[in-house]
Design a protein around this motif. Structure first.
Motif, PDB file in Angstrom:
ATOM      1  N   ARG A   1      -2.789 -36.411 -51.055  1.00 64.40           N
ATOM      2  CA  ARG A   1      -1.755 -35.570 -52.080  1.00 64.40           C
ATOM      3  C   ARG A   1      -3.015 -34.435 -52.825  1.00 64.40           C
ATOM      4  NH1 ARG A   1       1.851 -36.952 -56.635  1.00 64.40           N
ATOM      5  NH2 ARG A   1      -0.280 -36.654 -58.162  1.00 64.40           N
ATOM      6  N   ASP A   2      -3.673 -34.901 -53.403  1.00 63.55           N
ATOM      7  CA  ASP A   2      -4.680 -34.709 -54.281  1.00 63.55           C
ATOM      8  C   ASP A   2      -5.826 -33.715 -54.312  1.00 63.55           C
ATOM      9  OD1 ASP A   2      -2.392 -34.086 -56.167  1.00 63.55           O
ATOM     10  OD2 ASP A   2      -3.421 -36.125 -57.073  1.00 63.55           O
ATOM     11  N   VAL A   3      -6.418 -34.465 -52.671  1.00 62.63           N
ATOM     12  CA  VAL A   3      -7.135 -34.193 -52.311  1.00 62.63           C
ATOM     13  C   VAL A   3      -7.960 -33.491 -50.658  1.00 62.63           C
ATOM     14  CG1 VAL A   3      -9.653 -35.301 -51.626  1.00 62.63           C
ATOM     15  CG2 VAL A   3      -9.067 -36.300 -53.953  1.00 62.63           C
TER      16      VAL A   3
ATOM     17  N   LEU B   1      -2.990 -32.412 -47.658  1.00 68.22           N
ATOM     18  CA  LEU B   1      -2.740 -32.634 -46.567  1.00 68.22           C
ATOM     19  C   LEU B   1      -0.970 -32.149 -46.481  1.00 68.22           C
ATOM     20  CD1 LEU B   1      -3.194 -35.094 -44.166  1.00 68.22           C
ATOM     21  CD2 LEU B   1      -0.883 -36.061 -44.964  1.00 68.22           C
ATOM     22  N   ARG B   2      -1.577 -31.426 -45.051  1.00 71.41           N
ATOM     23  CA  ARG B   2      -0.481 -29.929 -45.038  1.00 71.41           C
ATOM     24  C   ARG B   2       0.175 -30.759 -43.559  1.00 71.41           C
ATOM     25  NH1 ARG B   2      -0.108 -29.853 -49.398  1.00 71.41           N
ATOM     26  NH2 ARG B   2      -0.354 -27.324 -50.085  1.00 71.41           N
TER      27      ARG B   2
ATOM     28  N   ALA C   1       4.908 -38.358 -32.530  1.00 74.84           N
ATOM     29  CA  ALA C   1       4.410 -37.175 -32.691  1.00 74.84           C
ATOM     30  C   ALA C   1       3.744 -35.310 -32.935  1.00 74.84           C
ATOM     31  CB  ALA C   1       4.239 -37.478 -34.247  1.00 74.84           C
ATOM     32  N   ALA C   2       3.979 -34.555 -33.186  1.00 73.80           N
ATOM     33  CA  ALA C   2       2.802 -33.113 -33.090  1.00 73.80           C
ATOM     34  C   ALA C   2       1.976 -32.923 -34.578  1.00 73.80           C
ATOM     35  CB  ALA C   2       4.349 -31.722 -32.255  1.00 73.80           C
ATOM     36  N   ASP C   3       2.847 -33.592 -35.606  1.00 69.30           N
ATOM     37  CA  ASP C   3       2.039 -32.858 -36.893  1.00 69.30           C
ATOM     38  C   ASP C   3       1.616 -33.843 -37.310  1.00 69.30           C
ATOM     39  OD1 ASP C   3       4.439 -33.988 -37.245  1.00 69.30           O
ATOM     40  OD2 ASP C   3       5.117 -32.690 -39.095  1.00 69.30           O
ATOM     41  N   VAL C   4       0.690 -35.203 -37.059  1.00 69.70           N
ATOM     42  CA  VAL C   4       0.240 -36.389 -37.501  1.00 69.70           C
ATOM     43  C   VAL C   4      -0.889 -35.334 -37.998  1.00 69.70           C
ATOM     44  CG1 VAL C   4      -1.360 -38.405 -37.455  1.00 69.70           C
ATOM     45  CG2 VAL C   4       1.076 -38.165 -36.462  1.00 69.70           C
ATOM     46  N   LYS C   5      -1.277 -35.723 -39.396  1.00 70.04           N
ATOM     47  CA  LYS C   5      -2.767 -35.171 -39.993  1.00 70.04           C
ATOM     48  C   LYS C   5      -3.689 -35.993 -40.397  1.00 70.04           C
ATOM     49  CE  LYS C   5      -1.601 -30.908 -38.517  1.00 70.04           C
ATOM     50  NZ  LYS C   5      -1.975 -30.381 -37.395  1.00 70.04           N
TER      51      LYS C   5
ATOM     52  N   ASN D   1      -9.606 -32.491 -36.002  1.00 71.38           N
ATOM     53  CA  ASN D   1      -9.128 -32.955 -37.639  1.00 71.38           C
ATOM     54  C   ASN D   1      -8.138 -33.590 -37.978  1.00 71.38           C
ATOM     55  OD1 ASN D   1     -11.082 -30.247 -37.349  1.00 71.38           O
ATOM     56  ND2 ASN D   1      -9.578 -29.878 -36.191  1.00 71.38           N
ATOM     57  N   CYS D   2      -8.171 -34.393 -37.710  1.00 72.93           N
ATOM     58  CA  CYS D   2      -6.871 -36.426 -38.042  1.00 72.93           C
ATOM     59  C   CYS D   2      -7.512 -36.680 -39.221  1.00 72.93           C
ATOM     60  CB  CYS D   2      -6.371 -36.753 -37.141  1.00 72.93           C
ATOM     61  SG  CYS D   2      -5.243 -37.596 -37.696  1.00 72.93           S
ATOM     62  N   LEU D   3      -7.662 -37.110 -40.311  1.00 72.10           N
ATOM     63  CA  LEU D   3      -7.956 -37.659 -40.803  1.00 72.10           C
ATOM     64  C   LEU D   3      -7.800 -39.260 -41.060  1.00 72.10           C
ATOM     65  CD1 LEU D   3      -6.943 -35.810 -45.347  1.00 72.10           C
ATOM     66  CD2 LEU D   3      -9.887 -35.917 -43.140  1.00 72.10           C
ATOM     67  N   PHE D   4      -8.978 -39.974 -40.539  1.00 70.71           N
ATOM     68  CA  PHE D   4      -9.235 -41.400 -40.890  1.00 70.71           C
ATOM     69  C   PHE D   4      -9.247 -41.740 -42.043  1.00 70.71           C
ATOM     70  CE2 PHE D   4     -11.066 -45.323 -38.124  1.00 70.71           C
ATOM     71  CZ  PHE D   4     -10.005 -45.710 -38.410  1.00 70.71           C
ATOM     72  N   LEU D   5      -8.140 -42.285 -43.025  1.00 67.81           N
ATOM     73  CA  LEU D   5      -8.515 -43.547 -44.102  1.00 67.81           C
ATOM     74  C   LEU D   5      -8.034 -45.049 -43.841  1.00 67.81           C
ATOM     75  CD1 LEU D   5      -6.437 -40.880 -46.097  1.00 67.81           C
ATOM     76  CD2 LEU D   5      -9.050 -40.962 -45.447  1.00 67.81           C
ATOM     77  N   ALA D   6      -8.389 -45.554 -45.036  1.00 70.98           N
ATOM     78  CA  ALA D   6      -8.086 -46.889 -44.756  1.00 70.98           C
ATOM     79  C   ALA D   6      -7.970 -47.700 -46.637  1.00 70.98           C
ATOM     80  CB  ALA D   6      -9.468 -48.179 -44.830  1.00 70.98           C
ATOM     81  N   THR D   7      -6.893 -48.003 -47.015  1.00 76.19           N
ATOM     82  CA  THR D   7      -6.791 -48.250 -48.224  1.00 76.19           C
ATOM     83  C   THR D   7      -7.899 -49.061 -48.929  1.00 76.19           C
ATOM     84  OG1 THR D   7      -5.408 -50.618 -47.510  1.00 76.19           O
ATOM     85  CG2 THR D   7      -4.680 -48.184 -48.174  1.00 76.19           C
ATOM     86  N   ASP D   8      -8.387 -50.647 -47.575  1.00 76.57           N
ATOM     87  CA  ASP D   8      -9.422 -50.918 -48.279  1.00 76.57           C
ATOM     88  C   ASP D   8     -10.158 -50.986 -47.221  1.00 76.57           C
ATOM     89  OD1 ASP D   8      -8.027 -53.851 -47.703  1.00 76.57           O
ATOM     90  OD2 ASP D   8      -6.438 -52.436 -47.966  1.00 76.57           O
TER      91      ASP D   8
END
Length: 305
Positions: free
Chosen positions: A103-105, A108-109, A148-152, A178-185
């Motif tokens: 949300r803040d860094v 994401l749209r 889905a078409a709008d996965v960012k 351009n799709c972010l790749f994140l992991a909680t841990d």
């Protein structure tokens, strides 16, 4: 033989030493699993220690890589196990911090494709982050399922309902650079009371890193972002006035070291004294060596007697 000057010497502390340490610190960061509880059983004395610190006016926060439940359910668990003064704002889980990051860094749209439990999705929705809804037929495959078409962003956490189709979908989304790749841990595994182990989020992250040829951005410990989340909500927080208490060298002690915090290892969880001693005389692994060691968090009770 390399000189050992300046190397940490992890040492057990007791009595007056513990009292002096607790008096010197204003912020206490506690890991949860293996430090405060095992499953649904609190570590003996843990609730008394936490409640006593709060009564003394100390700032106590909880930093957990467990992404399986939202913070409101953590509050209920704390209360159920005797930690009666813990409120929502004291809890910083990897799921909550992942939501803040998106949300803040990242600002994401679009939607997030989640490889994780319902608790992770709940935390994202609470922050206003939309998640892709799973609506595949039971016999769907990657050859014929909808994407889905709008996965960012793809976010990986602990997922006890993981399927090959989820991994395949995530891999497809990550083909977009351009799709972010994140992991909680990146915890590799977790111990179970039966002596068995449970694969952690890090094992799922590793599978997707291989499949996508990309590296995930890890939100939780040992990376600094979780501490940045905490310090943003506690203005004036000084790392020199903080103590990180955990049970895992490669996660909790490294997190403390990365953030400039003194660290305390408790031996009621994953890591034991022998492992800490193995790193003690190694320059490369000094960041894994705790500043202090206690057998259990209950050892801190002596400071309040």
């Amino acid at each position: 033989m390399a000189a050992t000057y300046g190397f940490k010497a992890c040492r057990k502390i007791r009595g007056a030493q513990i009292r002096g340490l607790l008096e010197a610190k204003e912020f206490f960061l506690f890991d949860c699993d293996g430090v405060l509880w095992h499953g649904e059983k609190a570590v003996a004395g843990a609730a008394q220690v936490v409640n006593s610190l709060m009564r003394q006016g100390k700032n106590v926060v909880f930093v957990t890589n467990n992404s399986t439940r939202p913070r409101d359910k953590y509050v209920h668990k704390f209360y159920r196990l005797g930690f009666t003064a813990v409120a929502l704002e004291h809890i910083f889980s990897s799921s909550y911090c992942s939501a803040l990051y998106l949300r803040d860094v990242a600002k994401l749209r679009g939607q997030v494709f989640v490889v994780g439990c319902d608790g992770l999705r709940d935390e994202l929705r609470e922050a206003g982050i939309p998640c892709v809804e799973e609506a595949d037929e039971p016999d769907a495959t990657i050859y014929d399922c909808a994407l889905a078409a709008d996965v960012k962003a793809v976010l990986v956490g602990h997922d006890d309902k993981l399927t090959f189709l989820k991994l395949a979908k995530a891999s497809c989304y990550l083909k977009d650079p351009n799709c972010l790749f994140l992991a909680t841990d990146n915890d590799p595994w977790h111990p179970l009371s039966s002596g068995r182990i449970l694969p952690g989020s890090g094992s799922l992250m590793a599978a997707l890193e291989v499949a996508s040829g990309r590296k995930a951005t890890v939100i939780g410990k040992p990376n600094r972002y979780m501490f940045e989340c905490i310090s943003s909500q506690f203005p004036g927080m000084d790392p020199a006035q903080c103590l990180m208490v955990g049970d895992r060298l490669e996660t909790d002690m490294l997190f403390g070291s990365n953030c400039g915090l003194d660290t305390m290892l408790t031996l009621t969880g994953v890591s034991q004294m022998e492992e800490a001693h193995q790193y003690e005389n190694s320059e490369e692994y000094q960041s894994l060596v705790p500043d202090y060691v206690v057998d259990t968090i209950a050892d801190l009770l002596s400071a309040f007697e």
